[in-house]
Design a protein around this motif. Structure first.
Motif, short mmCIF file in Angstrom:
data_model
loop_
_atom_site.label_atom_id
_atom_site.label_comp_id
_atom_site.label_asym_id
_atom_site.label_seq_id
_atom_site.Cartn_x
_atom_site.Cartn_y
_atom_site.Cartn_z
N LYS A 27 55.65 38.01 37.71
CA LYS A 27 55.48 36.71 38.34
C LYS A 27 54.04 36.51 38.84
CE LYS A 27 60.27 36.18 39.82
NZ LYS A 27 61.17 35.98 40.97
N SER A 28 53.38 37.61 39.15
CA SER A 28 52.04 37.48 39.75
C SER A 28 51.02 37.12 38.65
CB SER A 28 51.62 38.77 40.44
OG SER A 28 51.42 39.78 39.48
N GLN A 29 50.69 35.82 38.58
CA GLN A 29 49.67 35.37 37.65
C GLN A 29 48.30 35.87 38.13
OE1 GLN A 29 50.36 33.69 34.84
NE2 GLN A 29 52.52 33.91 35.37
N PHE A 30 47.32 35.89 37.21
CA PHE A 30 46.00 36.39 37.59
C PHE A 30 45.29 35.31 38.41
CE2 PHE A 30 41.43 36.97 36.57
CZ PHE A 30 41.28 38.16 37.25
N GLN A 31 45.39 35.45 39.71
CA GLN A 31 44.76 34.51 40.62
C GLN A 31 44.06 35.27 41.73
OE1 GLN A 31 47.99 32.08 41.95
NE2 GLN A 31 47.89 30.69 40.20
N VAL A 32 42.96 34.71 42.18
CA VAL A 32 42.26 35.31 43.31
C VAL A 32 42.79 34.65 44.57
CG1 VAL A 32 40.00 35.68 44.36
CG2 VAL A 32 40.24 35.63 41.88
N GLU A 33 43.05 35.45 45.58
CA GLU A 33 43.59 34.91 46.81
C GLU A 33 42.60 33.91 47.40
OE1 GLU A 33 44.64 38.07 49.39
OE2 GLU A 33 45.67 39.18 47.82
N GLU A 34 43.10 32.70 47.77
CA GLU A 34 42.26 31.61 48.23
C GLU A 34 41.43 32.01 49.45
OE1 GLU A 34 40.82 27.77 47.64
OE2 GLU A 34 42.26 28.91 46.45
N GLU A 35 42.04 32.72 50.39
CA GLU A 35 41.34 33.05 51.63
C GLU A 35 40.17 34.01 51.37
OE1 GLU A 35 44.01 34.95 54.24
OE2 GLU A 35 44.62 36.51 52.82
N ASP A 36 40.27 34.86 50.36
CA ASP A 36 39.19 35.79 50.05
C ASP A 36 38.07 35.11 49.26
OD1 ASP A 36 41.24 38.75 49.54
OD2 ASP A 36 40.43 37.85 51.37
N ILE A 37 38.46 34.32 48.28
CA ILE A 37 37.48 33.75 47.36
C ILE A 37 36.51 32.83 48.07
CG2 ILE A 37 38.71 31.66 46.66
CD1 ILE A 37 37.03 34.05 44.24
N GLU A 38 36.94 32.14 49.11
CA GLU A 38 36.09 31.21 49.80
C GLU A 38 35.07 31.92 50.69
OE1 GLU A 38 35.81 28.11 49.35
OE2 GLU A 38 37.53 27.81 48.04
N LYS A 39 35.32 33.15 51.02
CA LYS A 39 34.48 33.84 52.00
C LYS A 39 33.58 34.90 51.38
CE LYS A 39 37.94 33.15 55.60
NZ LYS A 39 38.89 33.80 56.53
N LEU A 40 33.77 35.18 50.12
CA LEU A 40 32.97 36.22 49.47
C LEU A 40 31.82 35.62 48.67
CD1 LEU A 40 35.74 38.61 48.13
CD2 LEU A 40 34.32 38.93 50.16
N VAL A 51 25.36 33.72 45.34
CA VAL A 51 26.31 33.03 44.46
C VAL A 51 27.71 33.23 45.01
CG1 VAL A 51 27.15 32.79 42.10
CG2 VAL A 51 24.79 33.55 42.51
N PRO A 52 28.39 32.17 45.42
CA PRO A 52 29.77 32.33 45.91
C PRO A 52 30.69 32.79 44.78
CG PRO A 52 29.20 30.01 45.69
CD PRO A 52 27.94 30.77 45.46
N VAL A 53 31.59 33.70 45.11
CA VAL A 53 32.51 34.23 44.09
C VAL A 53 33.44 33.15 43.57
CG1 VAL A 53 34.31 35.97 43.66
CG2 VAL A 53 32.35 36.54 45.08
N ASN A 54 33.60 32.06 44.34
CA ASN A 54 34.52 31.01 43.88
C ASN A 54 34.01 30.22 42.68
OD1 ASN A 54 32.65 29.24 44.94
ND2 ASN A 54 33.90 28.63 46.70
N VAL A 55 32.82 30.57 42.16
CA VAL A 55 32.40 29.96 40.89
C VAL A 55 33.34 30.40 39.77
CG1 VAL A 55 29.98 29.80 41.52
CG2 VAL A 55 30.78 31.83 40.32
N LEU A 56 34.11 31.46 40.03
CA LEU A 56 35.07 31.96 39.04
C LEU A 56 36.46 31.39 39.25
CD1 LEU A 56 33.92 35.69 39.10
CD2 LEU A 56 33.47 34.03 37.29
#
Length: 853
Positions: A238-251, A274-279
């Motif tokens: 069930k776990s699709q390949f997604q980055v946790e929202e709370e982490d991606i915004e802060k890294l 470069v914010p990691v959320n470009v990915l």
């Protein structure tokens, strides 16, 4: 209504207005190269209210530099003991590369230690247009090593999902730092760069480091680093390949570039974030980023305390199309001398509508000169000037289109004339320590004013004698124009016997010789700026020569000096012999006889300066490979030697005849890990030379190509890298005589004294017409108003500043100009669209301006 009526009048009274010929086939400009050419001209005027020393001696010895990013390309003279130094130095050069910032640094000269940077003015390239053509006071900003950056970084980010042996899932960030480009020089040499790569978040700062790359401004790192982005979790389908929202915004990924200092502190070269959320939407991201300064929290809130700098800057970027596009505009401009009245010609109208006439003068003069149309045009506009001159004593003293055209013409064609006439004496003056100060207030302790007068008189007499004997070296174009000026002045003031001489002397003495004497560096008569004492000597000489030239041709009345000490000094020259010599010289240079320059049998001095050459046959390792040498180029030979004073020692001079030069090309930085290098390929081993900056390298390559362009056996291909350790670095061929692996660059005009690119000059004129269209429209409306209303002008109006002698002819010319400009707009707009679409944001040509601190 007025314009419509005038249009009808023009159509009925004259032939239909010419329009641009059909433009070349669609897409032709796409298949041929459009040249993008940049240039910078302007003036470093003065600084004021600089920060004083804290000690009892508060004064500073100041100079100013011009930098493209961190590369110095121009330096003013040193102004001693002042907190408000007056520089007043004009500059002009071609810009051979891309840049992000144009900067002006104000320095305090230090003899024993490194010069102190007082402050700077840094202007982004895209903001230069906001300051074009006008003098502006800029506040000096503090110079912080953390803000002095240039270059760009090529980066790739990927996000991977990893499944461990026990079934848990990790998300891993892959950072691939590929390369950097355009890093600055450190102490004049290529840097030893390395990068730190950090993953930064609220509770983490993981840092890794690349290897150090030696002696390069364009390092190829090609290193990959791995960072864990999120916590491991149980893996389920069930776990699709997604980055946790709370982490991606802060890294974010932070890359810092450094120069490895070895035994001294490492130097910061710039950073990107470069914010990691470009990915977020893509599994990978790849782009070029511009390096940014680092905000270290120490920005001063009192930048005004550093003082301010007054500058005049004019930056141009021209998109030069293939030649056939400019045919109609070129034809219209070249017909200008034949238009009656001259004020209705396209060339004159351009001067009328430009905000600064100087913008119009340079391309106009060069284009007309290239096609032998300058003399009739300059004669016609000078005649228009004379109509408004009421006093013979003020003839040609203003800054009109005519006087500016003649000033520019003398600068272009008179360069060699000045060198053969003035340079030997100016060299003697600049290399001598003789004091010539005659102002009692400025005399130093121990100075003898009588000795100084004798020194000054010796120099004035020697220079004056050389000038009045130089008529046979005066360029034919100058003689032809001087002849026309003399005839017109005599007709305008028939009762003044001196006006025929003052019309010529106001140019050749006042605007030519006197200006060159006081600023020899500007006219390439000296390689460096003179010191303060020499400048003072040259100023006194220039004033005397200027007055000798004008006074001798007018009358025996008292001189025009305001200073009493100069009036007293000038009495030494109030002799009939000086008047006779001046008149004879002016007669000779304004004669109708065709002159053959006495300098034709002498070599033409083209360029000189200090650069570094690689020793022939030495090993690659060690600083001994490159030696500082003084280079001098004439139309016959390229010479180099240790110092200028070695010129008398023939055995210390190395010579390459110009006829033996086979090619002149840039040398790849990778050959010796040095920037701004070029190679002179001749019948012996190639000469590898390093210039001091990119502008200087470009100028040397250009003049060497021009002087050798018509040589027999010129190469069609060359090796862009050096031959080292038994092979060519570029193609790995082992034979030193192997044919080149890259085509030689295209040739340039063969005229070694006057290099004119007529397409570029026409493009510049097109740009000026485009920028001045609103004023051109007003002039068109003015023509219509004048044609309809012929009554007296009761009060000033919008067109009162225009010179419109014939409204119908002027209206017709404006219509032609507008039609041609409209036709030229189409290929320009097409190219701009193509350029903007091809330069993708994030590409090497259009890097991303990354997030900064």
């Amino acid at each position: 209504m007025a314009a419509a009526a005038l249009g009808a009048a023009a159509a009925s009274s004259q032939a239909p207005a010419a329009t641009a010929t059909a433009e070349p086939g669609a897409g032709d400009e796409d298949s041929r190269e459009v040249r993008v050419l940049q240039s910078l001209r302007g003036k470093i005027c003065e600084a004021k209210n600089l920060l004083p020393y804290l000690g009892p001696n508060k004064m500073r010895d100041c100079f100013c530099t011009i930098n493209l990013d961190q590369e110095e390309v121009y330096r003013t003279q040193v102004v001693e003991k002042s907190l408000s130094p007056f520089f007043s130095e004009e500059f002009y050069f071609e810009i051979p590369r891309t840049f992000q910032y144009l900067s002006f640094y104000v320095y305090d000269k230090n003899v024993l230690q490194r010069d102190l940077r007082i402050g700077k003015v840094a202007i982004k390239k895209e903001d230069l247009c906001n300051h074009s053509g006008k003098e502006t006071w800029f506040s000096l900003q503090p110079v912080d090593s953390n803000s002095e950056v240039q270059g760009k970084v090529h980066l790739e980010l990927k996000l991977n999902e990893l499944i461990t042996e026990n079934g848990t899932v990790c998300q891993q960030l892959v950072v691939h730092i590929k390369a950097c480009h355009g890093l600055p020089l450190i102490n004049g040499q290529s840097c030893d760069p390395y990068a730190t790569v950090s993953l930064v978040g609220p509770s983490r700062n993981d840092q890794k480091k690349t290897k150090v790359k030696k002696k390069t401004s364009n390092p190829q790192f090609n290193e990959i680093f791995y960072f864990e982005v999120t916590r491991s979790s149980s893996y389920t389908r069930k776990s699709q390949f997604q980055v946790e929202e709370e982490d991606i915004e802060k890294l974010e990924i932070r890359i810092d570039l450094w120069n490895n200092g070895n035994l001294v502190q490492d130097v910061f070269l710039g950073e990107i974030k470069v914010p990691v959320n470009v990915l977020r939407n893509d599994s990978s991201h790849q782009a070029w980023y511009l390096l940014q300064p680092r905000d270290n929290g120490n920005k001063s809130s009192k930048t005004d305390d550093l003082g301010s700098l007054r500058l005049n800057i004019c930056y141009t970027e021209d998109y030069v199309l293939p030649s056939e596009y400019y045919g109609p505009l070129k034809t219209l401009l070249l017909k200008s001398p034949d238009v009656q009245p001259i004020s209705a010609s396209a060339a004159y109208i351009l001067g009328e509508i430009c905000r600064d006439k100087n913008d119009a003068v340079l391309p106009l003069v060069r284009l007309l000169l290239h096609h032998d149309r300058l003399v009739p045009f300059a004669t016609a506009v000078a005649e228009l000037d004379l109509k408004d001159t009421q006093d013979a004593n003020t003839i040609f003293r203003g800054n009109s289109l005519a006087t500016r055209c003649l000033d520019e013409m003398m600068k272009i064609v008179g360069g060699h004339y000045l060198k053969v006439t003035l340079k030997p004496i100016l060299d003697e003056i600049c290399e001598s320590s003789k004091s010539c100060e005659i102002d009692p207030i400025k005399l130093k302790e121990g100075d003898n004013v009588e000795n100084n007068k004798e020194n000054l008189r010796y120099y004035v007499d020697k220079l004056f004698s050389t000038i009045v004997k130089s008529s046979m070296s005066c360029p034919t174009v100058m003689c032809d124009i001087f002849y026309s000026l003399r005839q017109m002045a005599t007709q305008r003031f028939p009762n003044d016997p001196h006006v025929q001489y003052s019309a010529v002397s106001s140019f050749v003495f006042l605007r030519f010789f006197a200006v060159a004497v006081v600023s020899p560096h500007t006219f390439h008569l000296r390689p460096h700026h003179p010191d303060a004492q020499t400048i003072r000597t040259l100023t006194l000489i220039s004033k005397t020569i200027q007055t000798l030239g004008s006074w001798g041709s007018l009358s025996k009345s008292k001189s025009s000096f305001k200073e009493s000490f100069m009036c007293e000094f000038f009495k030494m020259f109030q002799e009939e012999g000086y008047i006779i010599a001046v008149k004879k010289f002016l007669d000779e240079i304004s004669s109708t006889e065709t002159k053959e320059s006495s300098g034709t049998s002498e070599p033409v001095h083209l360029k000189e300066g200090e650069m570094y050459k690689r020793a022939q046959g030495r090993t690659r390792i060690g600083k001994k490979n490159f030696k500082k040498r003084w280079f001098c180029l004439t139309s016959r030979e390229l010479t180099y030697h240790k110092q200028p004073e070695f010129i008398e020692r023939k055995d210390a001079i190395y010579t390459i005849p110009v006829k033996n030069i086979l090619a002149v090309e840039k040398l790849e930085e990778s050959s010796f890990n040095k920037k701004n290098m070029f190679q002179v390929i001749h019948t012996e081993k190639p000469l590898y030379v390093q210039a001091n900056n990119c502008v200087e390298a470009n100028e040397w390559i250009d003049v060497l190509c021009r002087v050798s362009r018509c040589n027999q056996n010129r190469l069609s291909s060359y090796h862009p890298s050096a031959y080292l350790n038994g092979s060519w670095l570029c193609c790995q061929e082992t034979s030193e005589n192997a044919h080149g692996c890259k085509p030689c660059t295209a040739g340039v005009p063969a005229d070694i004294q006057i290099d004119i690119d007529e397409d570029r000059e026409t493009e510049r004129i097109y740009s000026l017409f485009t920028l001045s269209l609103p004023k051109l429209q007003k002039m068109e409306e003015a023509c219509g108003t004048i044609a309809v209303y012929q009554g007296p002008q009761k009060e000033p109006d919008d067109y009162s500043n225009f010179v419109i002698e014939d409204s119908v002819t002027t209206f017709k010319t404006i219509q032609q100009v507008k039609s041609i400009i409209e036709k030229l707009d189409e290929p320009h707009e097409k190219y701009r669209k193509k350029r903007s679409s091809s330069a993708k944001y994030g590409s090497k040509e259009n890097p991303i301006v990354g997030k900064t601190s």
